[in-house]
Design a protein around this motif. Sequence first.
Motif, PDB file in Angstrom:
ATOM      1  N   GLY A   1       0.791  -1.215   0.000  1.00 51.52           N
ATOM      2  CA  GLY A   1       0.000   0.000   0.000  1.00 51.52           C
ATOM      3  C   GLY A   1       0.826   1.270   0.000  1.00 51.52           C
ATOM      4  O   GLY A   1       0.293   2.358  -0.292  1.00 51.52           O
ATOM      5  N   MET A   2       2.120   1.179   0.313  1.00 51.40           N
ATOM      6  CA  MET A   2       3.007   2.341   0.307  1.00 51.40           C
ATOM      7  C   MET A   2       3.740   2.496  -1.025  1.00 51.40           C
ATOM      8  O   MET A   2       4.405   3.511  -1.241  1.00 51.40           O
ATOM      9  N   PHE A   3       3.644   1.510  -1.910  1.00 48.50           N
ATOM     10  CA  PHE A   3       4.323   1.610  -3.199  1.00 48.50           C
ATOM     11  C   PHE A   3       3.463   2.438  -4.155  1.00 48.50           C
ATOM     12  O   PHE A   3       2.270   2.175  -4.300  1.00 48.50           O
ATOM     13  N   PRO A   4       4.029   3.439  -4.818  1.00 48.02           N
ATOM     14  CA  PRO A   4       3.226   4.341  -5.649  1.00 48.02           C
ATOM     15  C   PRO A   4       2.508   3.620  -6.783  1.00 48.02           C
ATOM     16  O   PRO A   4       3.046   2.700  -7.404  1.00 48.02           O
ATOM     17  N   ALA A   5       1.286   4.059  -7.046  1.00 48.77           N
ATOM     18  CA  ALA A   5       0.530   3.637  -8.219  1.00 48.77           C
ATOM     19  C   ALA A   5       0.379   4.849  -9.135  1.00 48.77           C
ATOM     20  O   ALA A   5       1.028   5.875  -8.940  1.00 48.77           O
ATOM     21  N   GLY A   6      -0.491   4.757 -10.124  1.00 45.47           N
ATOM     22  CA  GLY A   6      -0.656   5.868 -11.044  1.00 45.47           C
ATOM     23  C   GLY A   6      -1.523   6.985 -10.496  1.00 45.47           C
ATOM     24  O   GLY A   6      -1.519   8.100 -11.030  1.00 45.47           O
ATOM     25  N   TYR A   7      -2.254   6.703  -9.416  1.00 46.14           N
ATOM     26  CA  TYR A   7      -3.211   7.678  -8.901  1.00 46.14           C
ATOM     27  C   TYR A   7      -3.512   7.348  -7.445  1.00 46.14           C
ATOM     28  O   TYR A   7      -3.160   6.291  -6.937  1.00 46.14           O
ATOM     29  N   ASN A   8      -4.183   8.289  -6.735  1.00 44.74           N
ATOM     30  CA  ASN A   8      -4.579   8.091  -5.340  1.00 44.74           C
ATOM     31  C   ASN A   8      -3.418   7.743  -4.418  1.00 44.74           C
ATOM     32  O   ASN A   8      -3.520   6.884  -3.545  1.00 44.74           O
ATOM     33  N   ASN A   9      -2.295   8.438  -4.600  1.00 47.92           N
ATOM     34  CA  ASN A   9      -1.093   8.165  -3.802  1.00 47.92           C
ATOM     35  C   ASN A   9      -1.010   9.080  -2.585  1.00 47.92           C
ATOM     36  O   ASN A   9       0.001   9.737  -2.348  1.00 47.92           O
ATOM     37  N   ALA A  10      -2.070   9.120  -1.784  1.00 48.83           N
ATOM     38  CA  ALA A  10      -2.090  10.012  -0.625  1.00 48.83           C
ATOM     39  C   ALA A  10      -2.199   9.214   0.674  1.00 48.83           C
ATOM     40  O   ALA A  10      -2.835   8.155   0.722  1.00 48.83           O
ATOM     41  N   TYR A  11      -1.585   9.773   1.726  1.00 48.18           N
ATOM     42  CA  TYR A  11      -1.572   9.165   3.053  1.00 48.18           C
ATOM     43  C   TYR A  11      -1.694  10.283   4.078  1.00 48.18           C
ATOM     44  O   TYR A  11      -0.944  11.257   4.024  1.00 48.18           O
ATOM     45  N   GLU A  12      -2.613  10.134   5.000  1.00 47.96           N
ATOM     46  CA  GLU A  12      -2.712  11.100   6.089  1.00 47.96           C
ATOM     47  C   GLU A  12      -2.185  10.452   7.360  1.00 47.96           C
ATOM     48  O   GLU A  12      -2.654   9.374   7.759  1.00 47.96           O
ATOM     49  N   ILE A  13      -1.207  11.095   7.980  1.00 49.75           N
ATOM     50  CA  ILE A  13      -0.626  10.584   9.222  1.00 49.75           C
ATOM     51  C   ILE A  13      -1.163  11.410  10.379  1.00 49.75           C
ATOM     52  O   ILE A  13      -1.108  12.646  10.363  1.00 49.75           O
ATOM     53  N   ILE A  14      -1.685  10.710  11.385  1.00 59.01           N
ATOM     54  CA  ILE A  14      -2.257  11.336  12.583  1.00 59.01           C
ATOM     55  C   ILE A  14      -1.567  10.715  13.799  1.00 59.01           C
ATOM     56  O   ILE A  14      -1.355   9.499  13.844  1.00 59.01           O
ATOM     57  N   GLN A  15      -1.204  11.517  14.770  1.00 63.29           N
ATOM     58  CA  GLN A  15      -0.553  11.024  15.983  1.00 63.29           C
ATOM     59  C   GLN A  15      -1.349  11.426  17.215  1.00 63.29           C
ATOM     60  O   GLN A  15      -1.789  12.566  17.345  1.00 63.29           O
ATOM     61  N   ILE A  16      -1.549  10.451  18.101  1.00 62.47           N
ATOM     62  CA  ILE A  16      -2.130  10.693  19.415  1.00 62.47           C
ATOM     63  C   ILE A  16      -1.245   9.964  20.413  1.00 62.47           C
ATOM     64  O   ILE A  16      -0.438   9.115  20.018  1.00 62.47           O
ATOM     65  N   PRO A  17      -1.330  10.268  21.689  1.00 58.24           N
ATOM     66  CA  PRO A  17      -0.467   9.572  22.655  1.00 58.24           C
ATOM     67  C   PRO A  17      -0.606   8.061  22.553  1.00 58.24           C
ATOM     68  O   PRO A  17      -1.694   7.505  22.648  1.00 58.24           O
ATOM     69  N   GLY A  18       0.507   7.390  22.308  1.00 63.39           N
ATOM     70  CA  GLY A  18       0.524   5.929  22.272  1.00 63.39           C
ATOM     71  C   GLY A  18       0.243   5.305  20.923  1.00 63.39           C
ATOM     72  O   GLY A  18       0.353   4.081  20.780  1.00 63.39           O
ATOM     73  N   TYR A  19      -0.106   6.112  19.914  1.00 61.24           N
ATOM     74  CA  TYR A  19      -0.459   5.550  18.610  1.00 61.24           C
ATOM     75  C   TYR A  19      -0.022   6.481  17.475  1.00 61.24           C
ATOM     76  O   TYR A  19      -0.015   7.706  17.620  1.00 61.24           O
ATOM     77  N   VAL A  20       0.297   5.855  16.348  1.00 62.54           N
ATOM     78  CA  VAL A  20       0.395   6.556  15.069  1.00 62.54           C
ATOM     79  C   VAL A  20      -0.643   5.920  14.149  1.00 62.54           C
ATOM     80  O   VAL A  20      -0.761   4.685  14.086  1.00 62.54           O
ATOM     81  N   VAL A  21      -1.405   6.755  13.459  1.00 70.12           N
ATOM     82  CA  VAL A  21      -2.468   6.283  12.566  1.00 70.12           C
ATOM     83  C   VAL A  21      -2.136   6.739  11.149  1.00 70.12           C
ATOM     84  O   VAL A  21      -1.816   7.907  10.921  1.00 70.12           O
ATOM     85  N   ILE A  22      -2.183   5.811  10.186  1.00 70.94           N
ATOM     86  CA  ILE A  22      -1.949   6.143   8.785  1.00 70.94           C
ATOM     87  C   ILE A  22      -3.215   5.817   8.003  1.00 70.94           C
ATOM     88  O   ILE A  22      -3.660   4.671   7.970  1.00 70.94           O
TER      89      ILE A  22
END
Length: 326
Positions: free
Chosen positions: A160-181
């Motif tokens: 899922g992290m390898f680029p495709a031709g489109y829709n190559n976006a990732y939102e990273i969110i951090q809260i105490p104790g977790y990282v959310v992608i």
Amino acid sequence: MNTRRQPLSSSERAARIVLSLVFAMALAHVPATVAQTPSAREPKPTDHEPARATWTPTRTPDGQPDLQGMWVNFDSTPFEADTAAPFTAGPGVGPPSHWMDHDSPTSAQRRSMVVDPPNGRVPVMKWAEDKRDYDLAHLEDAPQHETPWVRCITRGVPGGMFPAGYNNAYEIIQIPGYVVIVYEMIHETRIIPLDGRPHVGDSIRLWNGDPRGHWEGDTLVVETTNFNDKGSIATSAATGRIRGIPQSEQLHVVERFTRVSDSGIEYVVTITDPKVYTRPWTVALPLNRDDSYVMYEYACQEGNLALPNALRAGRAREREAAAQAR
């Protein structure tokens, strides 16, 4: 293949992620397509190396290195070194060209995304390539011969992290104790605990494995185990011959996310699977910040006619063959 929906607001996105996280914490375990509308701004290659030497990392309120934001990885770099140009379908075949329209940053081209082994080639075993070829030759026989992306299940980890031709976006969110992608493609959300808890039991096997994160200096290190053997290590045509290579339950993935500038993250992943590869191998690629990017819902299954149509074609061929044999 997919239908366009209204973009989620920041509050709606946050609410969905928080609900998913609460569910994950309660159970102690929980998972290209609409292009961006072009504007006058043209995509420009990015190179974060000059800023890396002088940039001072920022911190979240709880002291974590700050990786938060909207990131993209549009990238024309070949997945492997010394590979032919990707196959281009004829008119009327494949996704429409406007799916690839975007005005996001584009990474500077490199020799290959595979950086180890030094020759830039994935050390895949012959049986795995034979399995890939068998599946490609039997796509009309059963859905299991297709990649999990075409089946609207997942693009996989790290696929899922390898680029495709489109829709190559990732939102990273951090809260105490977790990282959310949050992945744009197939609208997946990875919830990565940072509290040192052990992995789930060996009998539990998952499409995207069981992630555990920790910090090594300013680098987020994510170790993922407990994969099932139903997925593929890569699902995008941009990965060339590695698309459709199977994964085994021995797959072990270590990802490293390092913020190298205000606008860049260095992503490095090492893949070990002794049943499939003769040695571990590593991919490195940039993630580029794009605060103007709007992530739309990727409604995959609702418009997925490719898979049922392929299976119908297979049954039609069988009926035709049976009729000719009479």
